[in-house]
Design an enzyme around this catalytic site. Structure first.
Site, short mmCIF file in Angstrom:
data_model
loop_
_atom_site.label_atom_id
_atom_site.label_comp_id
_atom_site.label_asym_id
_atom_site.label_seq_id
_atom_site.Cartn_x
_atom_site.Cartn_y
_atom_site.Cartn_z
N LYS A 175 46.84 6.55 -39.64
CA LYS A 175 47.37 5.74 -38.55
C LYS A 175 48.87 5.54 -38.78
O LYS A 175 49.29 4.72 -39.58
CB LYS A 175 46.70 4.36 -38.53
CG LYS A 175 46.92 3.63 -37.23
CD LYS A 175 46.97 2.13 -37.39
CE LYS A 175 48.31 1.66 -37.85
NZ LYS A 175 49.44 2.04 -36.99
N GLU A 253 52.01 0.30 -50.99
CA GLU A 253 53.43 0.58 -51.24
C GLU A 253 54.20 -0.39 -50.36
O GLU A 253 54.32 -0.19 -49.15
CB GLU A 253 53.70 2.05 -50.89
CG GLU A 253 54.73 2.69 -51.76
CD GLU A 253 56.12 2.31 -51.33
OE1 GLU A 253 56.67 1.37 -51.93
OE2 GLU A 253 56.63 2.90 -50.39
N CYS A 287 62.32 1.11 -48.95
CA CYS A 287 61.76 0.11 -49.87
C CYS A 287 62.49 0.07 -51.19
O CYS A 287 62.59 -0.98 -51.82
CB CYS A 287 60.28 0.41 -50.09
SG CYS A 287 59.97 2.10 -50.58
N GLU A 380 63.39 -9.21 -48.50
CA GLU A 380 63.72 -7.84 -48.12
C GLU A 380 64.30 -7.85 -46.70
O GLU A 380 63.63 -8.28 -45.76
CB GLU A 380 62.47 -6.95 -48.16
CG GLU A 380 62.79 -5.51 -47.81
CD GLU A 380 61.58 -4.59 -47.92
OE1 GLU A 380 60.57 -4.86 -47.27
OE2 GLU A 380 61.67 -3.59 -48.67
O1 TXE Z 1 55.56 -3.41 -41.02
P1 TXE Z 1 53.98 -3.56 -40.94
P2 TXE Z 1 56.68 -3.32 -39.86
C1 TXE Z 1 58.78 -4.00 -44.45
C2 TXE Z 1 60.23 -4.24 -44.06
C3 TXE Z 1 60.15 -4.44 -42.57
C4 TXE Z 1 58.84 -5.18 -42.44
C5 TXE Z 1 58.17 -5.12 -41.09
O2 TXE Z 1 60.70 -5.39 -44.71
O3 TXE Z 1 61.23 -5.20 -42.09
O4 TXE Z 1 58.01 -4.58 -43.42
O5 TXE Z 1 57.97 -3.75 -40.69
C6 TXE Z 1 50.17 -1.25 -39.63
N1 TXE Z 1 46.07 -4.15 -40.66
N2 TXE Z 1 58.47 -2.58 -44.54
O6 TXE Z 1 56.42 -4.34 -38.81
O7 TXE Z 1 53.60 -4.46 -39.84
C7 TXE Z 1 51.29 -0.88 -38.69
O8 TXE Z 1 50.79 -0.45 -37.45
C8 TXE Z 1 46.33 -2.88 -41.00
C9 TXE Z 1 58.52 -2.00 -45.85
O9 TXE Z 1 56.80 -1.90 -39.44
O10 TXE Z 1 53.53 -3.89 -42.32
C10 TXE Z 1 52.02 0.18 -39.48
O11 TXE Z 1 51.33 1.42 -39.37
N3 TXE Z 1 47.45 -2.24 -40.63
C11 TXE Z 1 58.05 -0.63 -45.89
C12 TXE Z 1 51.92 -0.33 -40.92
O12 TXE Z 1 50.81 -1.25 -40.90
C13 TXE Z 1 48.36 -2.92 -39.91
C14 TXE Z 1 58.03 0.21 -44.72
C15 TXE Z 1 53.16 -1.07 -41.42
O13 TXE Z 1 53.49 -2.08 -40.52
C16 TXE Z 1 48.16 -4.25 -39.54
C17 TXE Z 1 57.97 -0.52 -43.46
C18 TXE Z 1 46.96 -4.89 -39.95
N4 TXE Z 1 46.69 -6.16 -39.67
C19 TXE Z 1 58.20 -1.86 -43.42
N5 TXE Z 1 49.24 -4.67 -38.83
C20 TXE Z 1 58.11 0.11 -47.17
N6 TXE Z 1 57.31 -0.32 -48.15
O14 TXE Z 1 58.82 1.09 -47.29
C21 TXE Z 1 50.10 -3.63 -38.77
N7 TXE Z 1 49.57 -2.56 -39.41
#
Ligand code: TXE
Length: 478
Positions: A175, A253, A287, A380
């Site tokens: 996904k 991660e 990250c 972050e």
């Molecule tokens: O992350 P989300 P977002 C951090 C970074 C950023 C913040 C928000 O600080 O500003 O996260 O980003 C899926 N159950 N990172 O909103 O929501 C979602 O559809 C299962 C760090 O993009 O965590 C997407 O595929 N899955 C980072 C994935 O989770 C769910 C990279 C990540 O989305 C879900 C990106 C749920 N309840 C953001 N809700 C890194 N580690 O590099 C959403 N998703």
């Protein structure tokens, strides 16, 4: 320019969904693509397909050479379609084309690396402990793996999970984030072209709200054995809770707030140039970003001047242009979040350079005199914002680096290997760079976090082991 339309990828074929959504470029607002808005039923169909492919299909028991061939052929196809894949990233995420092409190349290398490891999977034997018995330790695929991925590395973030999963013999549901789903769809099609059997890789795309529904379905499904997630700490925790139902293997991660530490005996010009790329690469949306700079007081003024000089060399602009080094942030929402931190920085610290913004762009921004306990230093930001924190002693630098809920990466710059190694051993993170940052060319080393940066590892042998179970066999000799 045509606007591609993508369906779901189920059972090895494009599968339309009842509802669709649009993704617009964060650079100029043009339509980048339309996608299937998959929901709970589609998620269940994807899991069912992967489950059947694991329980009844040829993939888990295919000879290692077959997996090697599919993975190497996919690497070749990625390279042959590099422009197409890079264009997807440019249009959907605003990633500069030079970085996008680099990501395609890194993804192809990752596939090749795990193709090699697929050939080298070996268990072990316990032969001498009891002369009347023989023990075997087998490595088996963990089963159906679900991959929930983010938008910041929209190809490599999937490939670094998928390649070891396939090498291990797992089947997969994925996904991608609604903000950049296209590269995962293209990857699915290329895997099909490479000859991957139907059902071994399935993709459900969804817009934001449905994405959480699909993600939760994957995380809670009893038909899924393993979940590998990249995203925010809060969502990772929700995934972990949902995964508890059937005690799934979980790899997370998550975010970071990594400290890049500069001592007076460091090669200062190099250190300053790299300190800028450490927090501006991918417009700070990474990250491992070196988003805290711990700067020795003796070189404070000299180093800040170098930082300003190098920050000025960043080229913000059209991500389709080869000269652009920084594209826009991924979305209006992310942009507003980062602007909130700029306001906080102006109120609590001293603005050294940057602070400007237009469209979804944010200039490379450096704040000095940041208190390590402040939100600016603890949270972050995921944008091009650097917090400079002064220090005097090595012990103080290590303590500041460790004073963080995160533990993903870090850097140390010094002419003394003794100092470097003491700091490396003292800092509690999953990855440390010495006299470099993100740039040593050692891609295939394990990546993952201590503390709230997550659990599990991607890349390297450790990345493969994440998708394997150990089975021990005890044979009594007669
Ligand atoms: O992350 P989300 P977002 C951090 C970074 C950023 C913040 C928000 O600080 O500003 O996260 O980003 C899926 N159950 N990172 O909103 O929501 C979602 O559809 C299962 C760090 O993009 O965590 C997407 O595929 N899955 C980072 C994935 O989770 C769910 C990279 C990540 O989305 C879900 C990106 C749920 N309840 C953001 N809700 C890194 N580690 O590099 C959403 N998703």
């Amino acid at each position: 320019m045509t606007t591609p339309q993508f369906d779901l990828w189920l059972d090895g074929a494009n599968t339309p969904a009842a509802v669709r959504f649009e993704r617009h470029s964060p650079f100029d607002g043009t339509l980048a693509g339309t996608f299937a808005d998959g929901g709970e039923q589609d998620a269940a169909a994807a899991v069912g397909s992967a489950r059947r492919a694991f329980d009844d299909g040829p993939w888990p028991s295919s000879p290692a050479r077959r997996r090697f061939e599919i993975l190497t052929e996919t690497a070749r196809l990625l390279t042959a379609n590099a422009d197409l894949l890079a264009e997807r990233m440019v249009r959907e995420s605003g990633k500069p084309v030079t970085l996008a092409l680099g990501e395609v190349a890194a993804s192809a290398r990752c596939l090749e690396y795990y193709a090699g490891l697929a050939l080298a999977v070996e268990g072990s034997a316990v032969s001498e402990r009891n002369p009347g018995a023989l023990g075997l330790i087998l490595r088996e695929p963990v089963g159906v793996a679900a991959l929930i991925t983010a938008w910041n590395f929209p190809l490599l973030g999937v490939v670094c999970k998928l390649a070891p999963a396939l090498a291990a013999g797992c089947t997969v549901v994925a996904k991608p984030s609604h903000l950049c789903p296209g590269p995962t769809m293209l990857l699915a099609q290329l895997l099909g072209t490479a000859g991957l059997p139907g059902g071994v890789f399935n993709v459900v795309t969804s817009q934001r709200e449905q994405g959480a529904v699909v993600g939760q379905h994957f995380a809670s499904s009893r038909a899924v054995d393993k979940i590998a997630f990249t995203g925010s700490t809060a969502t990772g925790q929700a995934v972990m809770r949902a995964a508890a139902g059937n005690a799934k293997r979980v790899a997370l991660e998550l975010g970071g707030k990594s400290a890049n530490i500069v001592f007076p005996d460091a090669p200062l010009a190099d250190a300053a140039r790299t300190a800028i790329s450490a927090f501006t690469f991918n417009s700070g949306q990474q990250c491992s970003a070196g988003s805290r700079l711990l700067l020795h007081r003796d070189i404070h003024d000299e180093f800040l001047a170098l930082l300003v000089e190098h920050a000025g060399k960043q080229v913000l602009g059209d991500p389709a242009e080869a000269a652009t080094t920084m594209g826009p942030l991924i979305s209006r929402r992310q942009h507003e979040r980062v602007l909130g931190y700029l306001d906080l920085g102006r109120a609590e610290a001293k603005l050294v350079t940057g602070g400007g913004s237009h469209g979804n762009f944010v200039e490379p921004t450096v704040f000095d005199g940041v208190d390590n306990s402040s939100r600016l230093a603890q949270e972050e930001i995921f944008g091009p914002v650097l917090s400079v924190i002064p220090f005097t002693t090595e012990q103080e630098a290590v303590a500041l680096a460790n004073d963080s809920a995160y533990g993903l990466a870090g850097g140390v710059w010094t002419g003394s290997m003794d100092t470097a190694f003491r700091v490396v051993r003292g800092v509690r993170t999953g990855k440390m760079f010495v006299n470099c940052y993100n740039t040593a060319g050692l891609d295939d080393m394990p990546h993952g976090g201590y503390k709230e940066s997550g659990t599990g590892r991607e890349f390297g042998h450790a990345g493969l082991e994440e998708f394997q179970e150990l089975k021990t066999v005890q044979i009594l000799l007669r």
